[in-house]
Design an enzyme around this catalytic site. Sequence first.
Site, PDB file in Angstrom:
ATOM      1  N   CYS A  11       0.851  -1.198   0.000  1.00 26.67           N
ATOM      2  CA  CYS A  11       0.000   0.000   0.000  1.00 26.67           C
ATOM      3  C   CYS A  11       0.885   1.245   0.000  1.00 26.67           C
ATOM      4  O   CYS A  11       2.002   1.220   0.541  1.00 26.67           O
ATOM      5  CB  CYS A  11      -0.894   0.019   1.233  1.00 26.67           C
ATOM      6  SG  CYS A  11      -2.214  -1.201   1.122  1.00 26.67           S
ATOM      7  N   CYS A  24      -3.595   0.297  -3.182  1.00 30.91           N
ATOM      8  CA  CYS A  24      -4.244   0.668  -1.925  1.00 30.91           C
ATOM      9  C   CYS A  24      -3.477   1.805  -1.232  1.00 30.91           C
ATOM     10  O   CYS A  24      -2.311   2.039  -1.541  1.00 30.91           O
ATOM     11  CB  CYS A  24      -4.363  -0.543  -0.992  1.00 30.91           C
ATOM     12  SG  CYS A  24      -2.837  -1.472  -0.778  1.00 30.91           S
TER      13      CYS A  24
END
Length: 305
Positions: free
Chosen positions: A124, A206
């Site tokens: 992420c 993400c």
Amino acid sequence: MANHRFSSVSEEEPCCNISKKTQICLCVFFGLLIAVIIAVPVGILMWRPPLKQWKGEGTTAHLYEILLGRCYTYTQIVRPELGHKDCQKIVKAFTKAFLSKDPCSSTEQDYQPLMELTDEPVPCNKTLFWSKSSELAHDYTRVRQDMFTLEDTLLGYMADGLKWCGDPGSSEMNYHSCPDWREDCSNNSFSVFWNTVSKRFAEDACGVVHVVLNGSIRNTFDERSTFGRVEVFNLHPEKVNRLQAWVMHDIGSVHSDSCSSSSINNLKQILKRRSITFSCQNNYRPIRLLQCVKNPGHSSCGSYI
Ligand code: N1C
């Protein structure tokens, strides 16, 4: 004496009362007959219908070997944590996606087995998209090794800069020509591949995601580009909190677009509708520094170097 008589008879009287001329003719005839009997089936077996001619450049020479070499380089050296990946299987799935198929009717499903073999986690906050700024974005991830463009993942790394297509009438690659996106067809094996892998890359992203955009062209955010058409619409709002854009101007170019331009505002509106926060910065300093490393003498780099 007897030997002499025997040999002169055999030279003058050809066997079976057939003249020497006739013998030669027969030899030539049977020779030709055998040649035809062999050549016709071989010719039939060897005949290939001519490959279709397209407007784009053909498959990259030695594509199979390049894909295999890049796969091993990536999984053994660049990201050895992916050393368990089966490169032979991956490259077979890659070529199977387009060989013996109409290169203008390629589908996402064709690449599905390849997608399944090449899944790869990107942490992420580390995804970096780009549009019309390939070189700069890759210069940046070469230095920021914790960040990933698609070409820093296995499939992007393998396919970057290559061309490929097959032909429905042959099990070979077409090295002479491949469909051109504009002049032949948009659903070609090459474009469908980039759409498919770009879609997955965006779906997997993400946290805060980043994009390097080219502010030296008119349409800095282009809705027809892979970034504008595929990636923006495949970000998942429930796991992407923000898209950070870096609008970069070429050193010495007359600025064309910036964070306040209408094309960037268009991107902002699209993201707003998708419930994704947007932030934008012109000439992000770390990337500007890389541009200046390549242009140390330029006046606009004076304050940096
Ligand atoms: O159409 P673009 O840029 O906006 O595509 C870039 C965007 C990136 O964020 C990548 O994740 O889409 C992904 N991508 C590639 O990674 C890629 N590598 C090579 C899309 N296309 C890619 N290519 C080739 O460049 C391919 O031939 C495609 O058509 C171009 C797109 O480049 P662009 O127009 O500058």
